[in-house]
Design an enzyme around this catalytic site. Structure first.
Site, short mmCIF file in Angstrom:
data_model
loop_
_atom_site.label_atom_id
_atom_site.label_comp_id
_atom_site.label_asym_id
_atom_site.label_seq_id
_atom_site.Cartn_x
_atom_site.Cartn_y
_atom_site.Cartn_z
N GLU A 118 -3.13 -10.03 4.00
CA GLU A 118 -4.05 -9.71 5.10
C GLU A 118 -5.14 -10.76 5.29
O GLU A 118 -5.56 -11.04 6.41
CB GLU A 118 -4.71 -8.33 4.86
CG GLU A 118 -3.80 -7.15 5.14
CD GLU A 118 -2.91 -6.78 3.97
OE1 GLU A 118 -2.76 -7.60 3.04
OE2 GLU A 118 -2.33 -5.67 3.98
N GLU A 147 0.83 -1.21 0.00
CA GLU A 147 0.00 0.00 0.00
C GLU A 147 0.86 1.26 0.00
O GLU A 147 0.52 2.26 -0.63
CB GLU A 147 -0.94 -0.04 1.21
CG GLU A 147 -2.03 -1.09 0.99
CD GLU A 147 -2.80 -1.42 2.24
OE1 GLU A 147 -2.16 -1.71 3.27
OE2 GLU A 147 -4.04 -1.38 2.20
N1 3HC Z 1 5.01 -7.76 11.43
C1 3HC Z 1 5.74 -8.15 12.48
N2 3HC Z 1 6.68 -9.13 12.43
C2 3HC Z 1 6.86 -9.71 11.24
C3 3HC Z 1 6.13 -9.36 10.10
C4 3HC Z 1 5.16 -8.33 10.23
N3 3HC Z 1 4.43 -7.91 9.17
N4 3HC Z 1 6.52 -10.13 9.07
C5 3HC Z 1 7.48 -10.94 9.55
N5 3HC Z 1 7.70 -10.68 10.86
C6 3HC Z 1 8.68 -11.30 11.75
C7 3HC Z 1 8.38 -12.79 11.97
O1 3HC Z 1 7.47 -12.96 13.04
C8 3HC Z 1 9.78 -13.32 12.30
O2 3HC Z 1 10.05 -12.99 13.64
P1 3HC Z 1 10.87 -14.01 14.57
O3 3HC Z 1 12.20 -14.16 13.90
O4 3HC Z 1 10.89 -13.33 15.87
O5 3HC Z 1 10.08 -15.29 14.59
C9 3HC Z 1 10.69 -12.45 11.41
O6 3HC Z 1 9.93 -11.28 11.08
C10 3HC Z 1 11.10 -13.12 10.12
O7 3HC Z 1 9.93 -13.59 9.47
P2 3HC Z 1 9.87 -15.04 8.82
O8 3HC Z 1 10.51 -16.03 9.72
O9 3HC Z 1 8.47 -15.28 8.39
O10 3HC Z 1 10.82 -14.80 7.57
P3 3HC Z 1 10.67 -15.34 6.09
O11 3HC Z 1 11.82 -14.81 5.36
O12 3HC Z 1 10.40 -16.81 6.09
O13 3HC Z 1 9.33 -14.66 5.53
C11 3HC Z 1 7.81 -12.85 5.05
C12 3HC Z 1 9.25 -13.27 5.42
C13 3HC Z 1 7.47 -13.42 3.68
C14 3HC Z 1 7.76 -11.35 5.03
C15 3HC Z 1 6.84 -13.42 6.09
O14 3HC Z 1 7.32 -13.11 7.38
C16 3HC Z 1 5.45 -12.86 6.00
O15 3HC Z 1 4.68 -13.30 5.18
N6 3HC Z 1 5.12 -11.90 6.88
C17 3HC Z 1 3.80 -11.42 7.04
C18 3HC Z 1 3.51 -10.36 6.07
C19 3HC Z 1 2.13 -9.86 6.30
O16 3HC Z 1 1.21 -10.54 6.70
N7 3HC Z 1 1.96 -8.56 6.01
C20 3HC Z 1 0.72 -7.91 6.16
C21 3HC Z 1 0.65 -7.31 7.49
S1 3HC Z 1 -0.95 -6.62 7.78
C22 3HC Z 1 -0.87 -5.12 7.00
O17 3HC Z 1 0.10 -4.77 6.38
C23 3HC Z 1 -2.08 -4.28 7.17
C24 3HC Z 1 -2.16 -3.16 6.22
O18 3HC Z 1 -3.02 -3.48 5.17
C25 3HC Z 1 -2.65 -1.93 6.91
#
Ligand code: 3HC
Length: 634
Positions: free
Chosen positions: A127, A107
């Protein structure tokens, strides 16, 4: 208190560059939002700067909002405010995107006038997997950019759009060789002058009637997930509602969904998945072994599926069976599956050719000699399995990891058949068709720490979610499913019809599966002792899962309650928006669950004896995980 500086800045000609540096994934937490906002304001005030570029880490433009803040509340500037600031600024902003550009990160990029991508760019709205919709403009801007049906597909499937497709869809203006090349291009653009191109000023291309089929597909696959219904509403709204009004609706809906049980459950699963990859008692300096070649012994459908899984992951693999006829059947079966995948569009020609080239077949056990990991598949007979392991022990190179793929045989006894029990471990691939993302990794009494570390690290390469479990018949998943299946049968014997059981569980989002349906069909129904309500059917099935899960925790077979949730969500079709059986029980209230279980114990007998861990958690007012620790401390 000083705010950690999570950005870097640089001036390149007329371009002001803001580097986002909030490792590991550039989550848009409060400190990063503040830093971006301040730096953007400063560049806007600098008369020599004509345009501003946001540049992420090479593999993470941004993973979106900081999910940890969802439970604690967010402080201004909110992401929506930073986005509004960028859009209202007197100067254009460019997003230079390498790697992950997810959720709020996506976004943020959509707020920019121009997006330039590196070849590793990955765009996604995850999301929906958190029980929510994009909340900072995504539902309103993406349709304006790519059309309603394409936007809905991206939002409800949470799929990743890679750079090439992103360029074709118009998500990014150009794909450049790397971020440095993108910076050079941005610098040149800034010098030449950039025309403002706000997405919000556009109308959604096409007609709203095009949404009907896309909405039907999305809602059909939703299985009761609230966020999907809202996503459909939001994308439709983009067609005929002014941007500001649509965004206000989106914001309110995001907040409402964020507070829902479904979203809480899905956030639980997100963190549970990451926790499950961690092994608490491994020494910090445990280094995994290198895995470059694999072998699979046993060419039945399970073995063939596992071999295909290695080949897909880029690892050369040999599939071995001393029965030549079995090898020929496997060869034909694998070719058929690959052809089906290619014809169905699941895999392209060159990728398929590369996978084929990685998979060899052999009738000689010696073909496993050079493998770093050898998986014995297919046998559920202890004597035969011990013979295979004893032979592998003689044949395989030192340091090779010897794996049993099964859920029933005692892994400690299998390890005893070798002179290297430290190298023996279990990997329970759930189905031969390789479609199930769960991998239960089984640690035997003498499995070496680096062998555990190696297999836990190997799982994501194979596209599997690992969960470490201990040795017992059925491991975690199948043992719990057995208890569940027994209860389903008892319900049918008490007079519930299979359709009633099916409907009660489907209403909760659980598909009982063909196997259980068949088992129900053979049971003899009796007149019900009292009409069985859907609610009772559901509670009895679910609480059997939960009570058995508590026993597995007590026995140390499962490490954490959240691991069990991951097993059920990834391996057994438990709906993500319920968070898994253990989360569901904690959300309902463990004391209520225990009261039900005691009631069923009185009514139905000893199979309902409550697990002591559950009793202790309720007595001490603790979560299941905390109750386990409190026992360990005691
Ligand atoms: N917020 C907080 N922590 C996050 C995060 C996020 N969005 N994304 C990843 N992390 C953290 C994980 O919990 C992990 O923490 P840890 O080492 O303490 O366990 C660390 O970052 C590394 O993450 P991964 O182990 O998952 O690392 P990968 O390299 O395997 O994957 C990724 C990376 C593809 C970015 C995966 O973490 C992911 O899919 N993250 C979620 C992304 C997500 O859901 N984003 C949307 C958030 S909601 C949003 O943006 C709302 C908006 O519309 C207003």
């Amino acid at each position: 208190m000083s705010v950690p500086r999570q950005i870097g800045t640089e001036t390149r000609g007329a371009l002001g560059v803001i580097y986002l540096r909030n490792a590991p994934v550039n989550a848009l937490g409060h400190a990063l939002r503040t830093a971006i906002s301040d730096a953007h304001t400063a560049f806007c005030a600098d008369p020599d700067i004509k345009a501003i570029a946001l540049v992420g880490l090479p593999k993470f433009f941004s993973a979106g909002a900081d999910i940890r803040e969802f439970a604690t509340g967010r402080k201004p500037p909110l992401l929506t405010e930073v986005i509004a600031q960028i859009e209202a600024a007197p100067k254009p902003t460019l997003a230079l995107i390498g790697g992950v550009c997810f959720g709020g990160g996506f976004e943020l990029a959509l707020a920019c006038d121009i997006r330039l991508a590196a070849p590793n760019a990955r765009f996604s709205f995850p999301e929906i997997r958190l029980g929510n919709i994009p909340g900072a403009g995504g539902t309103q801007k993406l349709p304006r950019l790519v059309g309603g049906p394409a936007a809905l597909d991206i939002i409800v499937t949470a799929r990743e759009v890679r750079a090439e497709e992103a360029a074709a869809l118009g998500l990014c203006a150009e794909v450049l060789p790397d971020l440095e090349a993108a910076l050079l291009r941005a610098e040149a653009m800034a010098a030449a002058g950039i025309e403002r191109q706000p997405i919000g000023a556009r109308a959604v291309p096409g007609d709203i009637s095009e949404m009907d089929a896309a909405a039907e597909t999305a809602l059909g696959a939703a299985r009761g997930a609230l966020a999907v219904t809202r996503a459909v509403e939001g994308v439709r709204m983009a067609y005929d509602t002014p941007l500001e009004q649509g965004q206000a609706w989106e914001r309110e809906t995001f907040i409402e969904l964020n507070a829902s049980d479904q979203s809480r459950a899905q956030r639980h699963v997100f963190f549970a998945e990451r926790e499950a990859r961690k092994v608490p008692d491994l020494p910090r300096d445990t280094a995994p072994r290198e895995i470059t070649r694999a072998a699979v012994v046993g060419a039945d459908s399970a073995g063939a599926g596992i071999a295909m899984c290695f080949a897909r992951a880029g690892l050369p693999v040999v599939l071995i069976d001393t029965d030549a006829a079995q090898i020929e059947r496997a060869r034909a079966r694998i070719a058929e599956l690959w052809d089906q995948a290619r014809d169905g569009g699941g895999i392209d020609g060159p990728t398929l050719a590369a996978q084929r080239a990685r998979l060899e077949l052999s009738t000689e056990l010696h073909a496993a000699a050079s493998a770093d990991v050898v998986v014995a598949a297919g046998s559920e007979d202890m004597t035969q399995t011990q013979e295979i392991f004893s032979a592998l022990d003689r044949i395989c190179k030192p340091g090779a990891i010897l794996v049993n793929n099964g859920a029933t045989l005692d892994l400690d006894s299998i390890a005893q058949a070798t002179t290297r029990p430290g190298d023996v471990i279990g990997m329970h691939f759930l189905h031969s068709d390789d479609a199930v993302p769960l991998l239960e990794v089984v640690r035997a009494a003498r499995t070496a720490p680096e062998v555990v570390a190696t297999v836990m690290a190997l799982a994501p390469r194979l596209d599997k979610q690992p969960v470490l479990v201990g040795v017992c018949d059925g491991l975690v998943g199948n043992r719990m499913v057995r208890a569940f299946g027994r209860e389903v049968q008892m319900l049918v014997e008490e007079g519930a019809t299979p359709d009633q059981v099916d409907a009660a569980l489907a209403g909760f989002g659980v598909d009982i599966g063909q196997q259980l349906r068949d088992a129900c069909a053979g049971a003899q129904g009796q007149p019900p002792r009292a009409p069985l309500t859907e609610d009772e059917i559901r509670r009895r099935c679910l609480w059997q899962l939960v009570n058995t899960g508590c026993r597995l925790l007590e026995e140390g077979i499962a490490l954490r309650a959240s691991d069990i949730d991951v097993i059920f969500v990834h391996g057994y079709g438990f709906p993500r928006f319920r968070g898994g059986p253990m989360h569901h029980a904690e959300a309902v209230g463990l004391s209520k669950v225990l009261a039900d279980i005691r009631h069923y114990q009185e009514m139905l007998g000893p199979r309902w004896a409550p697990a002591p861990l559950l009793e202790r958690a309720v007595r001490e007012g603790l979560s299941l995980d905390a109750a386990m620790t409190s026992e360990a401390v005691a």
